[in-house]
Scaffold this motif. Structure first.
Motif, PDB file in Angstrom:
ATOM      1  N   VAL A 175       0.884  -1.169   0.000  1.00 39.69           N
ATOM      2  CA  VAL A 175       0.000   0.000   0.000  1.00 39.69           C
ATOM      3  C   VAL A 175       0.920   1.217   0.000  1.00 39.69           C
ATOM      4  N   HIS A 192       0.365  -5.464   8.148  1.00 38.02           N
ATOM      5  CA  HIS A 192      -0.725  -6.086   7.368  1.00 38.02           C
ATOM      6  C   HIS A 192      -0.562  -7.607   7.274  1.00 38.02           C
ATOM      7  N   GLY A 193       0.687  -8.075   7.333  1.00 35.98           N
ATOM      8  CA  GLY A 193       0.926  -9.515   7.272  1.00 35.98           C
ATOM      9  C   GLY A 193       0.255 -10.259   8.419  1.00 35.98           C
ATOM     10  N   GLN A 216      -2.648  -9.938   9.309  1.00 37.36           N
ATOM     11  CA  GLN A 216      -4.056 -10.216   8.993  1.00 37.36           C
ATOM     12  C   GLN A 216      -4.269 -11.696   8.678  1.00 37.36           C
ATOM     13  N   SER A 236      -8.028 -10.231  12.697  1.00 37.45           N
ATOM     14  CA  SER A 236      -8.649  -9.162  11.922  1.00 37.45           C
ATOM     15  C   SER A 236      -9.009  -8.015  12.858  1.00 37.45           C
ATOM     16  N   VAL A 274      -4.807  -4.365  13.149  1.00 30.63           N
ATOM     17  CA  VAL A 274      -3.847  -4.794  12.126  1.00 30.63           C
ATOM     18  C   VAL A 274      -4.017  -4.007  10.821  1.00 30.63           C
ATOM     19  N   TRP A 275      -4.674  -2.829  10.913  1.00 29.53           N
ATOM     20  CA  TRP A 275      -4.874  -2.018   9.712  1.00 29.53           C
ATOM     21  C   TRP A 275      -3.705  -1.060   9.461  1.00 29.53           C
TER      22      TRP A 275
END
Lengths: 279, 261
Positions: A106, A117-118, A120, A124, A128-129
Protein backbone atom coordinates in the motif's frame (compact mmCIF):
# COMPACT_ATOMS: atom_id res chain seq x y z
CA UNK A 1 28.24 -25.14 -5.90
CA UNK A 2 24.54 -24.51 -5.56
CA UNK A 3 23.04 -23.29 -2.33
CA UNK A 4 21.00 -26.46 -2.30
CA UNK A 5 24.16 -28.48 -2.14
CA UNK A 6 25.37 -26.35 0.73
CA UNK A 7 22.34 -27.19 2.82
CA UNK A 8 22.36 -30.62 4.36
CA UNK A 9 18.87 -30.32 5.81
CA UNK A 10 17.19 -31.21 2.51
CA UNK A 11 15.40 -34.42 1.88
CA UNK A 12 15.02 -35.30 5.54
CA UNK A 13 11.33 -34.37 5.65
CA UNK A 14 9.52 -36.93 3.55
CA UNK A 15 5.97 -35.56 3.74
CA UNK A 16 4.72 -33.51 0.83
CA UNK A 17 3.68 -29.90 1.15
CA UNK A 18 2.08 -29.63 -2.28
CA UNK A 19 0.52 -32.27 -4.50
CA UNK A 20 -1.04 -31.63 -7.92
CA UNK A 21 -2.91 -34.30 -9.83
CA UNK A 22 -4.21 -33.91 -13.37
CA UNK A 23 -4.35 -30.12 -13.13
CA UNK A 24 -5.57 -28.36 -16.27
CA UNK A 25 -6.21 -24.72 -17.10
CA UNK A 26 -7.70 -23.07 -20.17
CA UNK A 27 -8.06 -19.38 -20.92
CA UNK A 28 -11.09 -19.12 -23.19
CA UNK A 29 -10.44 -21.66 -25.95
CA UNK A 30 -6.68 -21.63 -25.40
CA UNK A 31 -5.36 -24.47 -23.25
CA UNK A 32 -2.50 -23.33 -21.01
CA UNK A 33 -1.57 -26.68 -19.50
CA UNK A 34 -3.19 -30.01 -18.76
CA UNK A 35 -2.46 -33.20 -16.88
CA UNK A 36 -0.02 -31.59 -14.47
CA UNK A 37 1.05 -34.09 -11.82
CA UNK A 38 3.55 -32.80 -9.30
CA UNK A 39 4.55 -33.45 -5.72
CA UNK A 40 6.70 -31.01 -3.76
CA UNK A 41 8.15 -32.13 -0.46
CA UNK A 42 8.11 -30.09 2.71
CA UNK A 43 11.21 -27.92 2.94
CA UNK A 44 12.04 -28.30 -0.74
CA UNK A 45 13.00 -25.27 -2.85
CA UNK A 46 11.56 -25.53 -6.36
CA UNK A 47 12.11 -23.24 -9.33
CA UNK A 48 9.52 -23.19 -12.10
CA UNK A 49 10.90 -22.11 -15.47
CA UNK A 50 9.45 -21.86 -18.94
CA UNK A 51 8.81 -19.48 -21.81
CA UNK A 52 6.17 -16.75 -21.63
CA UNK A 53 2.65 -18.13 -21.85
CA UNK A 54 3.49 -21.61 -20.57
CA UNK A 55 1.42 -21.02 -17.45
CA UNK A 56 4.11 -20.72 -14.77
CA UNK A 57 2.42 -17.89 -12.89
CA UNK A 58 -1.01 -19.41 -13.48
CA UNK A 59 0.18 -22.64 -11.91
CA UNK A 60 1.78 -20.83 -8.97
CA UNK A 61 -1.34 -18.74 -8.34
CA UNK A 62 -3.45 -21.90 -8.45
CA UNK A 63 -1.50 -23.14 -5.44
CA UNK A 64 -3.23 -20.67 -3.10
CA UNK A 65 -6.46 -20.35 -5.05
CA UNK A 66 -5.77 -16.93 -6.58
CA UNK A 67 -6.39 -18.55 -9.99
CA UNK A 68 -9.07 -21.19 -10.48
CA UNK A 69 -8.33 -24.43 -12.32
CA UNK A 70 -10.50 -26.27 -14.82
CA UNK A 71 -9.65 -29.85 -13.87
CA UNK A 72 -7.63 -31.89 -11.42
CA UNK A 73 -6.83 -31.30 -7.79
CA UNK A 74 -4.41 -29.04 -5.92
CA UNK A 75 -3.59 -30.18 -2.42
CA UNK A 76 -1.56 -27.81 -0.26
CA UNK A 77 -0.70 -28.50 3.39
CA UNK A 78 -3.20 -31.33 3.34
CA UNK A 79 -6.11 -29.20 2.10
CA UNK A 80 -7.78 -29.34 -1.30
CA UNK A 81 -7.35 -25.67 -2.25
CA UNK A 82 -10.07 -25.38 -4.88
CA UNK A 83 -12.70 -27.08 -2.73
CA UNK A 84 -12.31 -24.37 -0.07
CA UNK A 85 -14.31 -21.17 0.16
CA UNK A 86 -14.71 -18.21 2.51
CA UNK A 87 -13.11 -18.57 5.92
CA UNK A 88 -11.61 -21.99 5.19
CA UNK A 89 -9.79 -20.63 2.13
CA UNK A 90 -8.62 -17.61 4.12
CA UNK A 91 -7.24 -19.86 6.86
CA UNK A 92 -5.28 -21.88 4.31
CA UNK A 93 -3.98 -18.76 2.55
CA UNK A 94 -2.80 -17.46 5.92
CA UNK A 95 -0.31 -20.36 5.97
CA UNK A 96 1.00 -19.62 2.47
CA UNK A 97 3.21 -16.58 1.87
CA UNK A 98 3.10 -15.07 -1.61
CA UNK A 99 5.67 -12.66 -3.01
CA UNK A 100 4.56 -11.02 -6.26
CA UNK A 101 6.68 -9.71 -9.12
CA UNK A 102 5.74 -6.19 -8.10
CA UNK A 103 5.72 -5.67 -4.37
CA UNK A 104 1.99 -4.82 -4.20
CA UNK A 105 2.39 -2.77 -1.04
CA UNK A 106 0.00 0.00 0.00
CA UNK A 107 2.10 2.82 -1.40
CA UNK A 108 0.81 5.64 0.81
CA UNK A 109 1.53 3.80 4.06
CA UNK A 110 4.86 3.41 5.82
CA UNK A 111 6.90 0.20 5.70
CA UNK A 112 5.91 -0.72 9.28
CA UNK A 113 2.17 -0.50 8.52
CA UNK A 114 2.62 -2.63 5.42
CA UNK A 115 4.47 -5.27 7.40
CA UNK A 116 1.79 -5.23 10.12
CA UNK A 117 -0.72 -6.09 7.37
CA UNK A 118 0.93 -9.52 7.27
CA UNK A 119 -0.65 -10.14 10.67
CA UNK A 120 -4.06 -10.22 8.99
CA UNK A 121 -3.29 -13.87 8.39
CA UNK A 122 -3.86 -14.45 12.10
CA UNK A 123 -6.26 -11.77 13.24
CA UNK A 124 -8.65 -9.16 11.92
CA UNK A 125 -9.84 -5.76 13.10
CA UNK A 126 -8.47 -2.23 13.36
CA UNK A 127 -5.39 -3.37 15.30
CA UNK A 128 -3.85 -4.79 12.13
CA UNK A 129 -4.87 -2.02 9.71
CA UNK A 130 -1.96 0.35 10.37
CA UNK A 131 1.02 0.74 12.67
CA UNK A 132 -0.50 3.55 14.71
CA UNK A 133 -3.38 1.40 15.94
CA UNK A 134 -1.39 -1.85 16.31
CA UNK A 135 -0.56 -3.27 19.76
CA UNK A 136 3.03 -2.95 20.96
CA UNK A 137 3.75 -6.66 20.44
CA UNK A 138 2.66 -6.49 16.78
CA UNK A 139 4.79 -3.40 16.20
CA UNK A 140 7.80 -5.13 17.76
CA UNK A 141 7.32 -8.25 15.65
CA UNK A 142 6.90 -6.16 12.48
CA UNK A 143 10.05 -4.23 13.31
CA UNK A 144 11.90 -7.52 13.82
CA UNK A 145 10.69 -8.67 10.38
CA UNK A 146 11.95 -5.42 8.86
CA UNK A 147 15.24 -5.92 10.67
CA UNK A 148 15.43 -9.41 9.19
CA UNK A 149 15.30 -7.91 5.68
CA UNK A 150 17.69 -5.11 6.64
CA UNK A 151 15.20 -2.26 6.61
CA UNK A 152 14.50 -1.51 10.28
CA UNK A 153 15.77 2.03 9.74
CA UNK A 154 13.12 2.61 7.05
CA UNK A 155 10.20 1.52 9.24
CA UNK A 156 8.42 4.87 9.25
CA UNK A 157 9.23 5.75 5.64
CA UNK A 158 6.42 5.67 3.10
CA UNK A 159 6.97 2.78 0.73
CA UNK A 160 6.48 4.91 -2.38
CA UNK A 161 9.72 6.63 -1.42
CA UNK A 162 11.70 3.35 -1.32
CA UNK A 163 13.63 1.77 -4.20
CA UNK A 164 12.27 -1.27 -6.04
CA UNK A 165 14.60 -3.62 -4.19
CA UNK A 166 13.74 -2.10 -0.82
CA UNK A 167 10.02 -2.32 -1.58
CA UNK A 168 10.35 -5.98 -2.49
CA UNK A 169 12.17 -6.58 0.79
CA UNK A 170 9.32 -4.87 2.67
CA UNK A 171 6.93 -7.24 0.85
CA UNK A 172 9.08 -10.13 2.06
CA UNK A 173 8.96 -8.75 5.60
CA UNK A 174 5.14 -8.61 5.30
CA UNK A 175 5.22 -12.22 4.19
CA UNK A 176 7.42 -13.11 7.20
CA UNK A 177 4.95 -11.39 9.53
CA UNK A 178 2.42 -13.84 8.18
CA UNK A 179 4.56 -16.70 9.61
CA UNK A 180 3.95 -18.86 6.52
CA UNK A 181 4.75 -22.55 6.15
CA UNK A 182 5.13 -22.28 2.38
CA UNK A 183 6.58 -19.41 0.38
CA UNK A 184 5.40 -18.87 -3.20
CA UNK A 185 7.19 -16.22 -5.26
CA UNK A 186 6.17 -15.13 -8.76
CA UNK A 187 9.27 -13.74 -10.48
CA UNK A 188 10.24 -11.79 -7.35
CA UNK A 189 13.42 -10.44 -8.94
CA UNK A 190 12.08 -9.71 -12.43
CA UNK A 191 11.51 -5.98 -11.96
CA UNK A 192 14.77 -5.39 -10.08
CA UNK A 193 18.31 -4.69 -11.20
CA UNK A 194 20.62 -7.75 -11.12
CA UNK A 195 22.18 -6.93 -7.76
CA UNK A 196 18.87 -6.19 -6.02
CA UNK A 197 17.42 -9.29 -7.69
CA UNK A 198 20.22 -11.46 -6.31
CA UNK A 199 19.71 -9.97 -2.84
CA UNK A 200 15.99 -10.67 -2.91
CA UNK A 201 16.47 -14.26 -4.08
CA UNK A 202 19.22 -14.85 -1.52
CA UNK A 203 16.94 -13.54 1.19
CA UNK A 204 13.97 -15.68 0.12
CA UNK A 205 16.14 -18.77 -0.09
CA UNK A 206 17.65 -18.29 3.36
CA UNK A 207 14.30 -17.44 4.93
CA UNK A 208 12.88 -20.67 3.58
CA UNK A 209 15.91 -22.71 4.65
CA UNK A 210 16.25 -21.37 8.18
CA UNK A 211 12.70 -22.38 9.11
CA UNK A 212 12.41 -25.45 6.89
CA UNK A 213 9.76 -23.75 4.76
CA UNK A 214 8.87 -24.97 1.30
CA UNK A 215 9.78 -22.47 -1.40
CA UNK A 216 8.31 -22.45 -4.89
CA UNK A 217 9.35 -19.64 -7.19
CA UNK A 218 8.90 -18.75 -10.84
CA UNK A 219 11.94 -17.33 -12.59
CA UNK A 220 13.26 -16.42 -16.00
CA UNK A 221 16.76 -16.20 -14.57
CA UNK A 222 18.49 -19.55 -14.96
CA UNK A 223 21.28 -18.56 -12.56
CA UNK A 224 18.65 -18.00 -9.89
CA UNK A 225 16.90 -21.24 -10.74
CA UNK A 226 20.10 -23.22 -10.30
CA UNK A 227 21.48 -21.33 -7.33
CA UNK A 228 18.36 -20.99 -5.18
CA UNK A 229 16.52 -24.26 -5.70
CA UNK A 230 16.86 -27.96 -5.11
CA UNK A 231 14.76 -28.84 -8.08
CA UNK A 232 13.84 -27.24 -11.37
CA UNK A 233 10.51 -27.76 -13.09
CA UNK A 234 10.25 -26.66 -16.73
CA UNK A 235 6.87 -26.00 -18.31
CA UNK A 236 6.49 -26.32 -22.05
CA UNK A 237 3.97 -27.58 -24.58
CA UNK A 238 1.15 -27.53 -22.05
CA UNK A 239 2.83 -29.71 -19.44
CA UNK A 240 5.91 -30.43 -17.37
CA UNK A 241 8.75 -30.97 -19.83
CA UNK A 242 11.59 -30.83 -17.34
CA UNK A 243 11.96 -32.00 -13.76
CA UNK A 244 15.55 -32.20 -12.61
CA UNK A 245 17.69 -31.70 -9.57
CA UNK A 246 19.25 -28.24 -9.45
CA UNK A 247 22.65 -29.79 -8.83
CA UNK A 248 22.45 -31.59 -12.19
CA UNK A 249 21.45 -28.47 -14.07
CA UNK A 250 23.69 -25.99 -15.82
CA UNK A 251 22.33 -22.48 -16.49
CA UNK A 252 23.46 -22.66 -20.16
CA UNK A 253 21.56 -25.91 -20.71
CA UNK A 254 18.46 -24.46 -19.13
CA UNK A 255 18.70 -21.42 -21.37
CA UNK A 256 18.75 -23.87 -24.27
CA UNK A 257 15.46 -25.28 -22.96
CA UNK A 258 13.81 -21.99 -23.81
CA UNK A 259 15.34 -21.88 -27.27
CA UNK A 260 13.78 -25.17 -28.36
CA UNK A 261 10.36 -25.22 -29.99
CA UNK A 262 7.57 -26.16 -27.59
CA UNK A 263 6.85 -29.42 -29.40
CA UNK A 264 10.46 -30.54 -29.06
CA UNK A 265 10.68 -29.80 -25.35
CA UNK A 266 7.32 -31.43 -24.77
CA UNK A 267 8.57 -34.65 -26.35
CA UNK A 268 11.72 -34.64 -24.28
CA UNK A 269 11.83 -37.60 -21.88
CA UNK A 270 11.10 -36.28 -18.41
CA UNK A 271 13.84 -36.97 -15.91
CA UNK A 272 12.47 -38.56 -12.80
CA UNK A 273 13.30 -36.41 -9.83
CA UNK A 274 14.27 -38.51 -6.87
CA UNK A 275 14.57 -35.84 -4.19
CA UNK A 276 17.26 -33.42 -3.15
CA UNK A 277 18.91 -35.95 -0.87
CA UNK A 278 19.87 -37.96 -3.91
CA UNK A 279 21.59 -35.00 -5.54
CA UNK B 1 2.71 6.48 -55.94
CA UNK B 2 -0.01 9.09 -55.68
CA UNK B 3 -1.83 9.16 -52.40
CA UNK B 4 -4.97 11.27 -52.27
CA UNK B 5 -5.39 13.39 -49.17
CA UNK B 6 -8.00 12.07 -46.75
CA UNK B 7 -11.16 14.18 -46.33
CA UNK B 8 -11.04 16.63 -43.45
CA UNK B 9 -14.41 15.54 -42.13
CA UNK B 10 -16.15 12.23 -42.26
CA UNK B 11 -19.41 12.33 -44.19
CA UNK B 12 -22.22 11.87 -41.63
CA UNK B 13 -24.53 8.89 -41.97
CA UNK B 14 -28.29 9.27 -42.37
CA UNK B 15 -28.95 8.63 -38.68
CA UNK B 16 -26.22 11.03 -37.55
CA UNK B 17 -27.48 13.76 -39.90
CA UNK B 18 -31.08 13.30 -38.74
CA UNK B 19 -30.02 13.51 -35.07
CA UNK B 20 -28.01 16.66 -35.77
CA UNK B 21 -30.98 18.37 -37.48
CA UNK B 22 -33.32 17.27 -34.68
CA UNK B 23 -30.97 18.63 -31.99
CA UNK B 24 -30.58 21.97 -33.83
CA UNK B 25 -34.36 22.26 -34.23
CA UNK B 26 -34.89 21.50 -30.51
CA UNK B 27 -32.40 24.19 -29.47
CA UNK B 28 -34.14 26.82 -31.67
CA UNK B 29 -37.54 25.72 -30.31
CA UNK B 30 -36.21 25.97 -26.74
CA UNK B 31 -35.27 29.63 -27.25
CA UNK B 32 -38.67 30.37 -28.80
CA UNK B 33 -40.59 28.52 -26.08
CA UNK B 34 -38.75 30.20 -23.20
CA UNK B 35 -39.95 33.57 -24.46
CA UNK B 36 -36.57 35.28 -24.21
CA UNK B 37 -36.41 38.22 -26.60
CA UNK B 38 -34.35 41.33 -27.22
CA UNK B 39 -37.28 43.30 -25.86
CA UNK B 40 -36.77 41.64 -22.45
CA UNK B 41 -33.10 42.52 -22.46
CA UNK B 42 -33.84 46.12 -23.49
CA UNK B 43 -36.36 46.46 -20.66
CA UNK B 44 -34.35 44.54 -18.08
CA UNK B 45 -30.97 46.18 -18.52
CA UNK B 46 -31.99 49.64 -17.20
CA UNK B 47 -33.74 47.92 -14.28
CA UNK B 48 -30.53 46.07 -13.41
CA UNK B 49 -28.63 49.37 -13.49
CA UNK B 50 -31.28 50.93 -11.25
CA UNK B 51 -31.13 48.12 -8.67
CA UNK B 52 -27.33 48.13 -8.72
CA UNK B 53 -27.43 51.90 -8.17
CA UNK B 54 -29.58 51.39 -5.07
CA UNK B 55 -27.20 48.70 -3.79
CA UNK B 56 -24.26 51.06 -3.51
CA UNK B 57 -22.94 52.12 -1.17
CA UNK B 58 -23.72 48.96 0.81
CA UNK B 59 -25.36 49.49 4.22
CA UNK B 60 -23.03 48.16 6.94
CA UNK B 61 -24.90 49.49 9.98
CA UNK B 62 -26.14 46.00 10.87
CA UNK B 63 -22.93 44.16 9.88
CA UNK B 64 -22.51 42.45 13.28
CA UNK B 65 -25.80 40.63 12.92
CA UNK B 66 -25.06 39.73 9.27
CA UNK B 67 -21.60 38.39 10.16
CA UNK B 68 -23.09 36.30 12.96
CA UNK B 69 -25.69 34.95 10.56
CA UNK B 70 -22.94 34.18 8.03
CA UNK B 71 -20.98 32.27 10.70
CA UNK B 72 -24.10 30.26 11.57
CA UNK B 73 -24.56 29.50 7.86
CA UNK B 74 -20.96 28.32 7.58
CA UNK B 75 -21.37 26.14 10.67
CA UNK B 76 -24.56 24.68 9.24
CA UNK B 77 -22.64 23.80 6.07
CA UNK B 78 -19.77 22.21 8.00
CA UNK B 79 -22.11 20.16 10.23
CA UNK B 80 -24.08 18.94 7.22
CA UNK B 81 -20.94 18.05 5.25
CA UNK B 82 -19.35 16.16 8.16
CA UNK B 83 -22.52 14.10 8.68
CA UNK B 84 -22.81 13.52 4.93
CA UNK B 85 -19.17 12.44 4.56
CA UNK B 86 -19.40 10.03 7.51
CA UNK B 87 -22.45 8.38 5.95
CA UNK B 88 -21.00 8.52 2.41
CA UNK B 89 -18.14 6.16 3.19
CA UNK B 90 -20.15 3.04 4.11
CA UNK B 91 -22.69 3.72 1.35
CA UNK B 92 -19.85 4.14 -1.17
CA UNK B 93 -18.25 0.85 -0.05
CA UNK B 94 -21.58 -0.90 -0.60
CA UNK B 95 -21.87 0.76 -4.03
CA UNK B 96 -18.32 0.06 -5.28
CA UNK B 97 -17.49 -2.65 -7.79
CA UNK B 98 -15.37 -5.34 -6.18
CA UNK B 99 -16.13 -4.19 -2.62
CA UNK B 100 -19.90 -4.53 -2.39
CA UNK B 101 -20.92 -7.79 -0.70
CA UNK B 102 -23.73 -8.53 -3.18
CA UNK B 103 -24.98 -7.18 -6.54
CA UNK B 104 -28.41 -6.40 -5.06
CA UNK B 105 -26.81 -4.40 -2.23
CA UNK B 106 -24.63 -2.59 -4.79
CA UNK B 107 -27.63 -1.61 -6.92
CA UNK B 108 -29.57 -0.48 -3.83
CA UNK B 109 -26.65 1.68 -2.63
CA UNK B 110 -26.17 3.13 -6.11
CA UNK B 111 -29.90 3.85 -6.36
CA UNK B 112 -29.83 5.70 -3.04
CA UNK B 113 -26.84 7.79 -4.11
CA UNK B 114 -28.49 8.55 -7.47
CA UNK B 115 -31.71 9.61 -5.71
CA UNK B 116 -29.81 11.93 -3.35
CA UNK B 117 -27.83 13.39 -6.23
CA UNK B 118 -30.57 13.90 -8.82
CA UNK B 119 -33.18 15.56 -6.60
CA UNK B 120 -32.09 19.24 -6.26
CA UNK B 121 -31.06 20.52 -2.84
CA UNK B 122 -33.89 23.06 -2.72
CA UNK B 123 -36.39 20.22 -3.08
CA UNK B 124 -34.72 18.34 -0.22
CA UNK B 125 -34.81 21.59 1.80
CA UNK B 126 -38.57 21.90 1.21
CA UNK B 127 -39.06 18.27 2.28
CA UNK B 128 -37.02 18.76 5.48
CA UNK B 129 -38.69 22.10 6.29
CA UNK B 130 -42.03 20.28 6.14
CA UNK B 131 -40.77 17.30 8.18
CA UNK B 132 -38.44 18.82 10.81
CA UNK B 133 -39.60 22.43 10.70
CA UNK B 134 -38.07 25.79 9.78
CA UNK B 135 -34.45 26.56 10.63
CA UNK B 136 -30.93 25.18 10.60
CA UNK B 137 -31.75 21.49 11.29
CA UNK B 138 -33.56 21.33 7.94
CA UNK B 139 -30.55 22.97 6.29
CA UNK B 140 -28.09 20.54 7.92
CA UNK B 141 -30.13 17.53 6.77
CA UNK B 142 -30.38 18.97 3.26
CA UNK B 143 -26.62 19.46 3.04
CA UNK B 144 -26.06 15.98 4.46
CA UNK B 145 -28.22 14.37 1.77
CA UNK B 146 -26.67 16.51 -0.95
CA UNK B 147 -23.18 15.54 0.26
CA UNK B 148 -24.03 11.82 0.22
CA UNK B 149 -25.27 12.18 -3.36
CA UNK B 150 -22.04 13.87 -4.43
CA UNK B 151 -19.38 12.22 -2.23
CA UNK B 152 -20.96 8.76 -2.31
CA UNK B 153 -20.50 8.55 -6.05
CA UNK B 154 -16.95 9.95 -6.09
CA UNK B 155 -15.83 7.88 -3.09
CA UNK B 156 -17.09 4.72 -4.80
CA UNK B 157 -15.29 5.59 -8.05
CA UNK B 158 -12.08 6.46 -6.18
CA UNK B 159 -12.14 3.13 -4.35
CA UNK B 160 -12.81 1.20 -7.57
CA UNK B 161 -9.73 2.84 -9.12
CA UNK B 162 -7.33 1.92 -6.31
CA UNK B 163 -4.40 -0.42 -6.84
CA UNK B 164 -5.73 -3.94 -7.41
CA UNK B 165 -2.29 -5.37 -6.65
CA UNK B 166 -2.20 -4.44 -2.98
CA UNK B 167 -5.76 -5.73 -2.61
CA UNK B 168 -4.75 -9.04 -4.16
CA UNK B 169 -1.69 -9.23 -1.92
CA UNK B 170 -3.87 -8.87 1.16
CA UNK B 171 -6.38 -11.38 -0.19
CA UNK B 172 -3.50 -13.83 -0.67
CA UNK B 173 -2.54 -13.35 3.00
CA UNK B 174 -6.06 -14.36 4.02
CA UNK B 175 -7.24 -10.88 5.01
CA UNK B 176 -10.97 -10.29 5.51
CA UNK B 177 -12.99 -8.04 3.20
CA UNK B 178 -13.04 -5.28 5.83
CA UNK B 179 -9.30 -5.73 6.38
CA UNK B 180 -8.67 -5.19 2.68
CA UNK B 181 -10.93 -2.12 2.57
CA UNK B 182 -9.44 -0.41 5.62
CA UNK B 183 -5.79 -1.47 5.09
CA UNK B 184 -5.48 -0.96 1.37
CA UNK B 185 -8.45 0.59 -0.41
CA UNK B 186 -9.10 3.54 1.91
CA UNK B 187 -5.42 4.57 2.34
CA UNK B 188 -4.99 4.36 -1.44
CA UNK B 189 -8.10 6.44 -2.10
CA UNK B 190 -7.37 8.99 0.64
CA UNK B 191 -6.08 11.84 -1.62
CA UNK B 192 -9.22 11.52 -3.72
CA UNK B 193 -11.40 11.38 -0.58
CA UNK B 194 -9.83 14.59 0.74
CA UNK B 195 -10.18 16.39 -2.61
CA UNK B 196 -13.84 15.32 -2.86
CA UNK B 197 -14.50 16.33 0.74
CA UNK B 198 -13.07 19.79 0.11
CA UNK B 199 -15.31 20.16 -2.96
CA UNK B 200 -18.23 19.12 -0.75
CA UNK B 201 -17.41 21.89 1.73
CA UNK B 202 -17.29 24.47 -1.09
CA UNK B 203 -20.53 23.16 -2.55
CA UNK B 204 -22.21 23.11 0.86
CA UNK B 205 -21.19 26.69 1.66
CA UNK B 206 -22.69 27.88 -1.65
CA UNK B 207 -25.76 25.75 -1.11
CA UNK B 208 -26.28 26.86 2.51
CA UNK B 209 -26.58 30.45 1.37
CA UNK B 210 -29.70 29.82 -0.69
CA UNK B 211 -31.36 27.26 1.59
CA UNK B 212 -32.62 30.11 3.75
CA UNK B 213 -34.80 31.24 0.82
CA UNK B 214 -37.09 28.28 1.51
CA UNK B 215 -36.78 28.56 5.30
CA UNK B 216 -34.04 26.01 5.90
CA UNK B 217 -31.90 28.37 7.99
CA UNK B 218 -28.82 30.40 7.26
CA UNK B 219 -28.12 33.81 5.79
CA UNK B 220 -30.52 33.23 2.90
CA UNK B 221 -33.34 34.36 5.19
CA UNK B 222 -31.58 37.70 5.75
CA UNK B 223 -31.07 38.10 2.01
CA UNK B 224 -34.71 37.36 1.22
CA UNK B 225 -35.94 39.81 3.88
CA UNK B 226 -33.61 42.53 2.55
CA UNK B 227 -34.95 42.07 -0.99
CA UNK B 228 -38.57 41.86 0.19
CA UNK B 229 -38.17 45.17 2.06
CA UNK B 230 -36.36 46.74 -0.96
CA UNK B 231 -33.27 47.25 1.26
CA UNK B 232 -30.93 46.69 -1.66
CA UNK B 233 -27.98 48.30 0.15
CA UNK B 234 -28.32 45.75 2.99
CA UNK B 235 -28.67 42.99 0.39
CA UNK B 236 -25.43 44.25 -1.21
CA UNK B 237 -23.58 43.89 2.10
CA UNK B 238 -24.88 40.31 2.47
CA UNK B 239 -23.96 39.40 -1.13
CA UNK B 240 -20.43 40.84 -0.76
CA UNK B 241 -19.87 38.94 2.51
CA UNK B 242 -21.19 35.71 0.94
CA UNK B 243 -18.84 36.29 -2.00
CA UNK B 244 -15.86 36.75 0.36
CA UNK B 245 -16.77 33.61 2.34
CA UNK B 246 -17.17 31.45 -0.77
CA UNK B 247 -13.93 32.71 -2.32
CA UNK B 248 -12.03 32.14 0.95
CA UNK B 249 -13.39 28.58 1.26
CA UNK B 250 -12.52 27.84 -2.39
CA UNK B 251 -9.01 29.23 -2.02
CA UNK B 252 -8.44 27.27 1.21
CA UNK B 253 -9.77 24.15 -0.50
CA UNK B 254 -7.50 24.64 -3.50
CA UNK B 255 -4.48 25.13 -1.23
CA UNK B 256 -5.26 21.99 0.76
CA UNK B 257 -5.88 19.95 -2.40
CA UNK B 258 -2.49 20.98 -3.76
CA UNK B 259 -0.83 19.84 -0.54
CA UNK B 260 -2.61 16.51 -0.46
CA UNK B 261 -2.41 15.44 -4.11
Amino acid sequence: MSAAQANPALGVVPSHAIRLAGVAKTFGDVPVFSGIDLTINTGEAVAIIGSNGTGKSTLLRALNGLNPIDAGSVEVLGASVHALKGDALRRLRARIGFVFQKHFLVSRLCALSNVIHGMQARRSGPQVWAQWCAPAAAREEALACLQRVGLADKAMQRVDSLSGGQSQRVAIARMLMQRPEIILADEPAASLDPRAGDEVMELLFHLSREAGRTLVFVSHDMEHAVRYSDRIIGLSGGGIALDISATEARPQELTGFFAKPAAETADRPRAVYSGAAAA
Amino acid sequence: MNVSAPPRFERPGAVGFTLFVAAAAFIIWSFQNSGLSLEHLERGFPAIIRVLGRMFPPDITDIDRILWSLLTTFQMAIAGVVLGLILSLPIAILAADGLSPHPVVKQAARGLIALFRTVPDLVWALIFVITVGLGSPAGILTIMVDTIGFAGRFFATAMEETDKGSREALASIGATRSGIVFSSVIPDAMPSFIATSLFCVEKAVRSSVVLGLVGAGGIGVELKVAFDLFEYDVAATIIILIFILVVCVEQAGEWMRRRVM
